[in-house]
Structures are given as structure tokens and as C-alpha cells.
Design an enzyme around this catalytic site. Structure first.
Site, PDB file in Angstrom:
ATOM      1  N   ALA A  61       0.852  -1.203   0.000  1.00 18.56           N
ATOM      2  CA  ALA A  61       0.000   0.000   0.000  1.00 18.56           C
ATOM      3  C   ALA A  61       0.878   1.239   0.000  1.00 18.56           C
ATOM      4  O   ALA A  61       1.972   1.228   0.558  1.00 18.56           O
ATOM      5  CB  ALA A  61      -0.896  -0.008   1.233  1.00 18.56           C
ATOM      6  N   PRO A  89       4.189   8.601   1.223  1.00 20.67           N
ATOM      7  CA  PRO A  89       4.441   7.953  -0.074  1.00 20.67           C
ATOM      8  C   PRO A  89       5.911   7.533  -0.234  1.00 20.67           C
ATOM      9  O   PRO A  89       6.804   8.107   0.411  1.00 20.67           O
ATOM     10  CB  PRO A  89       4.096   9.058  -1.087  1.00 20.67           C
ATOM     11  N   SER A  90       6.133   6.561  -1.080  1.00 24.25           N
ATOM     12  CA  SER A  90       7.475   6.079  -1.452  1.00 24.25           C
ATOM     13  C   SER A  90       8.285   5.597  -0.254  1.00 24.25           C
ATOM     14  O   SER A  90       9.515   5.667  -0.273  1.00 24.25           O
ATOM     15  CB  SER A  90       8.268   7.175  -2.187  1.00 24.25           C
ATOM     16  N   ARG A  91       7.610   5.165   0.774  1.00 21.84           N
ATOM     17  CA  ARG A  91       8.266   4.654   1.983  1.00 21.84           C
ATOM     18  C   ARG A  91       9.108   5.714   2.718  1.00 21.84           C
ATOM     19  O   ARG A  91       9.960   5.378   3.526  1.00 21.84           O
ATOM     20  CB  ARG A  91       9.156   3.425   1.669  1.00 21.84           C
ATOM     21  N   LEU A  92       8.859   6.991   2.402  1.00 21.97           N
ATOM     22  CA  LEU A  92       9.585   8.072   3.092  1.00 21.97           C
ATOM     23  C   LEU A  92       8.723   8.561   4.264  1.00 21.97           C
ATOM     24  O   LEU A  92       8.272   9.707   4.315  1.00 21.97           O
ATOM     25  CB  LEU A  92       9.914   9.210   2.107  1.00 21.97           C
TER      26      LEU A  92
END
Ligand SMILES: Cc1cc2nc3c(=O)[nH]c(=O)nc-3n(C[C@H](O)[C@H](O)[C@H](O)COP(=O)(O)O)c2cc1C
Length: 210
Positions: free
Chosen positions: A8, A187-190
């Protein structure tokens, strides 16, 4: 079973050091209120990890029953697996995961038993059947069948048709935090991670890499 595609993106909210309250317990209360308002499933459910006498970690879910300026309170059987672990090593790590809000809170700290009076007060507020259950269940012990448990509950109910005293082996614990981390999915695992540490009598706030 291929789980690789289950993924996700998190984007609901941001978390900055500036917007976090100076006191992490007050910040926790803000987030808990938001979880309750958002009607997440079991907002007060938290994982609690302990270390047993063999030095091995063990975890399970319990319900947070109070949060105050001292810390986080839950109730259980003092003879249970977790009770024995806490008697040996009075430290715990708590974890709340509010998936619907893409949030996690991690808490670490020393654990103390509540006073008998505090445990009595909460025990008295529980439904009758839960009070009977506290006597009937030798929590974490092996039992030969479900019927043994039901028969014991029926026997105790017959002995205590109205007033059920609190078993001495059942009561509350207070987790006194020395670390609290707030995690907000991004978002983007940040992801945003703001960690508080209690040092020299004050709370320090830092951002951690995701
Ligand atoms: C949603 C949920 C809430 C729970 N709440 C409690 C609780 O407040 N106290 C408790 O002793 N066990 C609670 N349990 C059961 C524990 O997870 C666990 O099975 C039990 O305490 C025995 O753990 P132990 O053998 O490690 O001591 C809950 C379980 C779930 C899934």
C-alpha cells in the site's frame, strides 16, 4: 502463497516535529482521540512485548484502559505468562497500529503494578461475567478442555451471585514511558517518524529516518 504484490502507498497525513506536542503523552492523547473518532477497529488495542526469564521476547495484544500523565495502564492476570515475565524483567514495549490512519505508536518503559485500590476500582467497574472470568481462568495455564473452564466459571458464579471480589492475582500495570515514537505513513516509503526520549528530566524530540 505470493505476498510480494501486497503493497500500500500511504499518503493520508504528514507529521512534523513542529506540529508534535512538546509532551508525547499529550501527543498520544491527540492521536488516540483521532483513532476513536475515525472509528478504527479496536482503537485501544495495543501489542505488548515482554522479556521472559530465559531472555526471550514474547508479545500479545491487551487493551489500554487508561492514559494519564504517568503513563499507560492495562489489566491482566499477574500469574500469566506476561505477569511472570514482568515480575522477572519489569520493562515492556507497547505498539499501537491504527491502519485506517496509517499510523503506528511505539512506547518503551518501566512497568509497575498499580496499587490494590486502583485495581479494585477498575475490577468493580467490569461486567459481572468478566469478574467471574478473572477467577475462572488461570490465564496461560494448559487446561484439559473448555468444559473445565465453563464448570469452574459456573461454580464461582454460584459462590458469588452478587459481589465478586477481585482475585489478588488479577490487576493493573502502569507502563512509565521513557521513549515514545509516532510514525505516519508517507508515499514512497519516506515515512515520518518523530521520536521522544526522556533524558535529564525532560522530553527530547527528534526525527528518525524511516
Ligand atoms: C483485542 C484483544 C484484547 C485483549 N485484551 C486483553 C487484556 O486487556 N488483558 C489480558 O490479560 N489479555 C487480553 N487479551 C488476550 C491476550 O492477547 C493474551 O492472549 C492473554 O493475555 C495471555 O497472554 P500471556 O499468556 O502472554 O500472558 C486480548 C486479546 C485481544 C486480541
Amino acid at each position: 502463497m505470493d505476498l510480494h504484490h501486497i503493497r500500500a502507498e500511504y499518503s493520508k497525513q504528514e507529521l512534523s516535529q513542529r506540529q508534535c506536542h512538546a509532551n508525547p503523552i499529550q501527543q498520544f492523547e491527540i492521536w488516540l482521540n483521532e483513532a476513536i473518532k475515525a472509528e478504527v477497529c479496536e482503537p485501544t488495542a495495543m501489542n505488548i512485548a515482554t522479556i521472559n526469564a530465559q531472555g526471550k521476547p514474547n508479545s500479545r495484544v491487551v487493551l489500554l484502559k487508561e492514559v494519564n500523565s504517568q503513563g499507560f495502564v492495562f489489566f491482566t492476570n499477574y500469574h500469566s505468562q506476561k505477569g511472570q515475565a514482568l515480575a522477572h524483567q519489569p520493562f515492556a514495549a507497547l505498539n499501537f497500529f491504527w491502519a485506517e490512519l496509517e499510523r503506528q505508536v511505539r512506547i518503551e518503559g518501566r512497568v509497575e503494578k498499580l496499587s490494590a485500590q486502583q485495581s479494585d476500582d477498575y475490577f468493580a467497574s467490569r461486567p459481572y461475567t468478566s469478574r467471574i472470568g478473572a477467577w475462572a481462568s488461570e490465564q496461560s495455564a494448559v487446561i484439559s478442555s473448555k468444559n473445565v473452564l465453563l464448570a469452574k466459571a459456573a461454580m464461582i458464579a454460584a459462590q458469588h451471585p452478587l459481589h465478586v471480589p477481585r482475585p489478588a492475582h488479577w490487576g493493573g500495570y502502569l507502563v512509565i514511558p521513557e521513549m515514545i515514537e509516532f510514525w505516519q505513513g508517507r508515499p514512497s516509503r519516506l515515512h515520518d517518524r518523530i521520536r521522544y526520549r526522556f533524558e535529564n528530566d525532560q522530553w527530547l524530540k527528534e526525527r528518525l529516518a524511516p
